[in-house]
Scaffold this motif. Structure first.
Motif, PDB file in Angstrom:
ATOM      1  N   LEU A   1      -7.174  25.474  -2.424  1.00  0.00           N
ATOM      2  CA  LEU A   1      -6.662  24.261  -2.932  1.00  0.00           C
ATOM      3  C   LEU A   1      -7.983  23.554  -3.648  1.00  0.00           C
ATOM      4  N   ILE A   2      -7.619  22.769  -4.743  1.00  0.00           N
ATOM      5  CA  ILE A   2      -8.550  22.004  -5.469  1.00  0.00           C
ATOM      6  C   ILE A   2      -8.046  20.594  -5.732  1.00  0.00           C
ATOM      7  N   ASN A   3      -8.942  19.744  -5.324  1.00  0.00           N
ATOM      8  CA  ASN A   3      -8.741  18.329  -5.528  1.00  0.00           C
ATOM      9  C   ASN A   3      -9.760  17.931  -6.724  1.00  0.00           C
ATOM     10  N   PHE A   4      -9.038  17.277  -7.316  1.00  0.00           N
ATOM     11  CA  PHE A   4      -9.526  16.629  -8.711  1.00  0.00           C
ATOM     12  C   PHE A   4      -9.124  15.494  -9.259  1.00  0.00           C
ATOM     13  N   THR A   5      -9.904  14.896 -10.049  1.00  0.00           N
ATOM     14  CA  THR A   5      -9.519  13.869 -10.903  1.00  0.00           C
ATOM     15  C   THR A   5      -9.301  14.046 -12.515  1.00  0.00           C
ATOM     16  N   ALA A   6      -8.424  13.469 -13.094  1.00  0.00           N
ATOM     17  CA  ALA A   6      -8.162  13.662 -14.334  1.00  0.00           C
ATOM     18  C   ALA A   6      -7.380  12.816 -15.129  1.00  0.00           C
ATOM     19  N   ALA A   7      -7.008  12.904 -16.483  1.00  0.00           N
ATOM     20  CA  ALA A   7      -6.016  12.380 -17.279  1.00  0.00           C
ATOM     21  C   ALA A   7      -4.804  12.793 -17.106  1.00  0.00           C
ATOM     22  N   PRO A   8      -3.901  11.954 -17.179  1.00  0.00           N
ATOM     23  CA  PRO A   8      -2.271  12.493 -16.737  1.00  0.00           C
ATOM     24  C   PRO A   8      -2.185  13.584 -17.598  1.00  0.00           C
ATOM     25  N   GLU A   9      -2.466  13.877 -18.870  1.00  0.00           N
ATOM     26  CA  GLU A   9      -2.142  15.261 -19.566  1.00  0.00           C
ATOM     27  C   GLU A   9      -2.642  16.401 -19.142  1.00  0.00           C
ATOM     28  N   LEU A  10      -3.903  16.323 -18.261  1.00  0.00           N
ATOM     29  CA  LEU A  10      -4.500  17.542 -17.906  1.00  0.00           C
ATOM     30  C   LEU A  10      -3.469  18.542 -17.025  1.00  0.00           C
ATOM     31  N   PRO A  11      -2.694  17.853 -16.176  1.00  0.00           N
ATOM     32  CA  PRO A  11      -1.881  18.862 -15.119  1.00  0.00           C
ATOM     33  C   PRO A  11      -0.722  19.657 -16.044  1.00  0.00           C
ATOM     34  N   LYS A  12      -0.378  19.074 -17.075  1.00  0.00           N
ATOM     35  CA  LYS A  12       0.555  19.856 -18.023  1.00  0.00           C
ATOM     36  C   LYS A  12      -0.162  21.294 -18.373  1.00  0.00           C
ATOM     37  N   GLU A  13      -1.177  20.830 -18.846  1.00  0.00           N
ATOM     38  CA  GLU A  13      -1.988  22.033 -19.378  1.00  0.00           C
ATOM     39  C   GLU A  13      -2.350  23.290 -18.289  1.00  0.00           C
ATOM     40  N   LEU A  14      -2.838  22.548 -17.341  1.00  0.00           N
ATOM     41  CA  LEU A  14      -3.099  23.499 -16.039  1.00  0.00           C
ATOM     42  C   LEU A  14      -1.955  24.102 -15.508  1.00  0.00           C
ATOM     43  N   ASP A  15      -0.719  23.560 -15.531  1.00  0.00           N
ATOM     44  CA  ASP A  15       0.436  24.259 -15.350  1.00  0.00           C
ATOM     45  C   ASP A  15       0.671  25.302 -16.203  1.00  0.00           C
ATOM     46  N   ARG A  16       0.511  25.214 -17.466  1.00  0.00           N
ATOM     47  CA  ARG A  16       0.712  25.945 -18.499  1.00  0.00           C
ATOM     48  C   ARG A  16      -0.216  27.469 -18.264  1.00  0.00           C
ATOM     49  N   VAL A  17      -1.422  27.130 -18.054  1.00  0.00           N
ATOM     50  CA  VAL A  17      -2.474  28.285 -17.642  1.00  0.00           C
ATOM     51  C   VAL A  17      -1.932  28.850 -16.288  1.00  0.00           C
ATOM     52  N   PHE A  18      -1.421  28.207 -15.253  1.00  0.00           N
ATOM     53  CA  PHE A  18      -0.995  28.993 -13.940  1.00  0.00           C
ATOM     54  C   PHE A  18       0.050  29.949 -14.387  1.00  0.00           C
ATOM     55  N   ARG A  19       1.114  29.455 -15.218  1.00  0.00           N
ATOM     56  CA  ARG A  19       2.057  30.271 -15.563  1.00  0.00           C
ATOM     57  C   ARG A  19       1.726  31.665 -16.345  1.00  0.00           C
ATOM     58  N   ILE A  20       1.003  31.424 -17.010  1.00  0.00           N
ATOM     59  CA  ILE A  20       0.601  32.635 -17.902  1.00  0.00           C
ATOM     60  C   ILE A  20      -0.626  33.559 -17.440  1.00  0.00           C
ATOM     61  N   THR A  21      -1.063  33.180 -16.277  1.00  0.00           N
ATOM     62  CA  THR A  21      -2.131  33.834 -15.645  1.00  0.00           C
ATOM     63  C   THR A  21      -1.477  35.132 -14.603  1.00  0.00           C
ATOM     64  N   ASP A  22      -1.674  36.440 -14.626  1.00  0.00           N
ATOM     65  CA  ASP A  22      -1.423  37.207 -13.941  1.00  0.00           C
ATOM     66  C   ASP A  22      -2.188  37.271 -12.595  1.00  0.00           C
TER      67      ASP A  22
END
Length: 95
Positions: free
Chosen positions: A62-83
């Protein structure tokens, strides 16, 4: 800046160094995207509620963080392509 939390489950067949490397990769995506990590909580191996791809256990983080609204979209993309990532979720905390 909004508050978010992400929970992801890694495959338990990964070696300890590989798990640490994947967690550091996600922390890097958050920090390089202009976010600030508040807390990283590694829950360790837990039994899954149901079988996912013939896996009965997963390594929860579990990671708690603060970020701009665009960051979760990029993080989701990285989750999907990570084996090694079995499941993930990103939630905005509204408090």
């Amino acid at each position: 800046m909004n508050k978010y939390e992400t929970l992801f489950i890694l495959n338990t067949s990964l070696e300890e160094e590989a798990k640490k490397a994947i967690i550091e990769k996600f922390k890097g995506v958050i920090e390089n995207g202009g976010g600030a990590i508040e807390n990283v909580d590694e829950w360790g191996n837990r039994k899954l509620a149901y079988e996912i791809g013939k896996a009965n256990e997963g390594y929860y983080t579990l990671i708690n963080f603060t970020a701009a609204p665009e960051l979760p979209k990029e993080l989701d993309r990285v989750f999907r392509i990570t084996d090694g990532v079995i499941r993930h979720i990103i939630v905005r905390n509204e408090k």
